[in-house]
Scaffold this motif. Structure first.
Motif, PDB file in Angstrom:
ATOM      1  N   LEU A   1      19.214 -10.667  14.546  1.00  0.00           N
ATOM      2  CA  LEU A   1      20.438 -11.281  13.673  1.00  0.00           C
ATOM      3  C   LEU A   1      22.159 -10.824  14.998  1.00  0.00           C
ATOM      4  O   LEU A   1      22.852 -11.235  14.841  1.00  0.00           O
ATOM      5  N   LEU A   2      21.552 -10.224  15.147  1.00  0.00           N
ATOM      6  CA  LEU A   2      23.129  -9.515  15.597  1.00  0.00           C
ATOM      7  C   LEU A   2      22.778  -9.965  17.335  1.00  0.00           C
ATOM      8  O   LEU A   2      24.191 -10.311  18.144  1.00  0.00           O
ATOM      9  N   GLU A   3      22.142 -10.624  18.268  1.00  0.00           N
ATOM     10  CA  GLU A   3      22.309 -11.328  19.358  1.00  0.00           C
ATOM     11  C   GLU A   3      23.021 -12.502  19.248  1.00  0.00           C
ATOM     12  O   GLU A   3      23.967 -12.889  19.935  1.00  0.00           O
ATOM     13  N   TRP A   4      22.768 -13.103  17.838  1.00  0.00           N
ATOM     14  CA  TRP A   4      23.025 -14.482  17.658  1.00  0.00           C
ATOM     15  C   TRP A   4      24.503 -13.962  16.764  1.00  0.00           C
ATOM     16  O   TRP A   4      25.648 -15.048  17.285  1.00  0.00           O
ATOM     17  N   ALA A   5      24.928 -12.776  15.725  1.00  0.00           N
ATOM     18  CA  ALA A   5      26.414 -12.666  15.280  1.00  0.00           C
ATOM     19  C   ALA A   5      26.783 -12.609  17.856  1.00  0.00           C
ATOM     20  O   ALA A   5      28.373 -12.936  17.728  1.00  0.00           O
TER      21      ALA A   5
END
Length: 570
Positions: A79-83
């Motif tokens: 999630l964080l990397e995608w964001a």
């Protein structure tokens, strides 16, 4: 006399009473609906015009698209990397600096109506309708339907209120959520039903998840319930404590997110404002600024005069019911005057509904039918004056960014485009709208060449010192096109030199798009679209995007490794 005839005679009086009650209910419903109809007409003005926009509204608009794409993708494992990757591709987000509730509502509308300015603005209108409907019902319960309808009609027709519904800004959604909260909270104070307390707690938390400054309403609700019930009953009531605990639990994640990602938010609210626009809290200009905004910007003269008459009449009658609305006015003034941020009329939008209720109060106090009719006529004139003012108000607009984005999406031979523009957020949004497969990467000149927080010189860092540095940056990041406003809005030498550099043979002018704008930042300018035709060979290097608003840096590794969010010193 036949039995049927006898029965009809006996039933007639009851039928007449029932009929009158039915008409009264129907009349009340119509009175409550009329302001919503007026709202729908005024708040949807030029709803299909993509040029309407305002600074900050572009970021909130992109926040909605971000949540829409996030829900569609559901990258639960990273999630964080995608964001971070999303921000690297579309560097126009403000989640963290701003809460995500209203963008989530935008995302819901995007899911049903597609990504467009129309669906985003419909999200504003929908929340406004909910808030105004709840407020009108509450005022009707406290006073009467006619007073409530007049107050709501004056509220939604005010040019100040209507214009903030024309952009995807947080003011109207936040005000609406607080109006919903007030309806539930006042109902609880009157009825003491636990369900109303818990509903108010949830709605208040949502209001703060819409904009953090909604927290000011603590200064409104707590004094009111203490005044209405008395401190002893309030402190002994388990429901009050349970509802307060529920609201606190719901808001804790927002507080954590704001502290983690809201460096500028905190600095300009409670600390030293790095933008340097604050006055000392006890300076006379600071104490009077929101009172001046009230007269000059927020209320029209008819509404201002009527609210003064209504307030004086309420004081003479010693009407305790107006305490609720007086506390809203006082809480708004104290909170926003105390904040250390730049003072703007829209920040104190929340007290305007209370003034409109005061303006409508003479209708409630009048008893003679002729007097009521005269009062209705006077308030109708006030509403008409508001409507005329609203229709004469020129919305903030800046055309050409949708056209430039469409051209880039259709003609860019590479993947990356650099935008050098004050309105980079709207360009970024339109690139995403016209590129649903998300192939185009948008890079910002005020992220690569320099970085700052909101203003061009706030927490400024300069990353390029020469044209050669800029050329190397464009080459390293595979930029094939540049879109630039012909006017430099930064005032920084490196950006002025960049605009001159674009006129050299390292770039080819492809198209010029005139900008029509009502905004002082864009005086007689246009958008130039260039092809970058002189790249140089460069070694692979990480892409770093400073986010001074949050004191964070997004690092995109050149080797394709995981993206990182780093903290750095301002």
């Amino acid at each position: 006399m036949p039995p049927s005839a006898d029965a009809s005679v006996i039933a007639a009086p009851g039928s007449q009473v029932a009929g009158r009650r039915g008409w009264a209910r129907s009349g009340s419903t119509i009175l409550l609906i009329l302001p919503l109809v007026l709202l729908a007409v005024l708040f949807t003005r030029r709803i299909d015009d993509p040029s309407l926009g305002f600074p900050d509204a572009d970021r909130i608009l992109m926040d909605g698209v971000f949540i829409y794409d996030l829900v569609r993708t559901l990258p639960l494992s990273n999630l964080l990397e995608w964001a971070l990757g999303y921000y690297a591709q579309y560097p126009a987000l403000s989640i963290g600096y701003r809460p995500p509730f209203f963008p989530a509502v935008e995302a819901l509308f995007f899911a049903f109506g597609g990504v467009s300015m129309v669906t985003a603005r419909l999200a504003v209108v929908a929340l406004a309708m909910l808030g105004v409907a709840a407020w009108t019902r509450m005022v009707s319960r406290i006073f009467d339907p006619l007073t409530a309808s007049a107050a709501a009609a004056m509220l939604v027709s005010l040019p100040f209120i209507a214009q903030w519904s024309w952009y995807t800004m947080g003011e109207v959604p936040t005000m609406s959520m607080l109006l919903l909260t007030a309806w539930a909270f006042h109902g609880y104070v009157d009825s003491r039903r636990p369900r109303d307390a818990y509903l108010a707690a949830v709605l208040f938390a949502i209001a703060m998840w819409t904009k953090q400054t909604a927290a000011f309403a603590v200064l409104w609700f707590v004094p009111y319930i203490l005044w209405a019930w008395g401190p002893r009953q309030v402190l002994a009531n388990r429901t009050v404590w349970a509802a307060a605990a529920l609201c606190t639990v719901l808001v804790i994640p927002l507080a954590v997110m704001t502290i983690w990602l809201g460096d500028l938010n905190i600095a300009q609210s409670v600390g030293d404002n790095p933008r340097g626009e604050q006055l000392p809290r006890w300076h006379i200009d600071n104490l009077e600024v929101y009172l001046r905004f009230l007269v000059q910007d927020q209320l029209t003269w008819p509404v201002l005069l009527l609210s003064a008459v209504g307030a004086a009449w309420a004081v003479i009658r010693r009407d305790r019911r107006v305490v609720f609305f007086g506390l809203l006015i006082l809480a708004t003034y104290l909170f926003f005057t105390a904040l250390n941020d730049p003072k703007l009329p829209r920040y104190a939008i929340f007290w305007v509904p209370a003034f409109c209720v005061l303006a409508a109060l003479p209708l409630h106090y009048m008893r003679d039918r002729r007097a009521v009719a005269a009062g209705v006529a006077v308030m109708s004139v006030a509403v008409v004056v508001n409507i005329v003012g609203t229709l004469q108000t020129v919305p903030a607009y800046r055309s050409g960014y949708d056209e430039a984005a469409a051209y880039v999406v259709q003609n860019n031979p590479g993947r990356a485009v650099l935008i050098q523009a004050h309105n980079n957020g709207y360009f970024t949004y339109f690139v995403r709208q016209f590129d649903p497969r998300r192939r185009t990467v948008v890079l910002r000149g005020d992220k690569l060449i320099t970085s700052s927080a909101i203003e061009a010189t706030t927490w400024l860092k300069v990353h390029a010192q020469s044209r050669e540095d800029i050329r190397e940056m464009l080459s390293r990041n595979k930029v094939s096109m540049v879109v630039a406003e012909s006017h430099d809005w930064t005032g920084l030498p490196i950006h002025k030199d960049f605009l001159e550099y674009l006129k050299t043979d390292h770039f080819k002018l492809l198209r010029t798009i005139p900008i029509q704008s009502s905004m002082h930042e864009l005086p007689s300018t246009h958008l130039n679209i260039y092809a970058f035709v002189a790249p140089v060979e460069t070694a692979a290097q990480d892409l770093t995007l400073d986010v001074p608003l949050a004191g964070k840096r997004v690092r995109v590794p050149a080797d394709g490794g995981p993206l990182q969010l780093e903290t750095y010193e301002q």
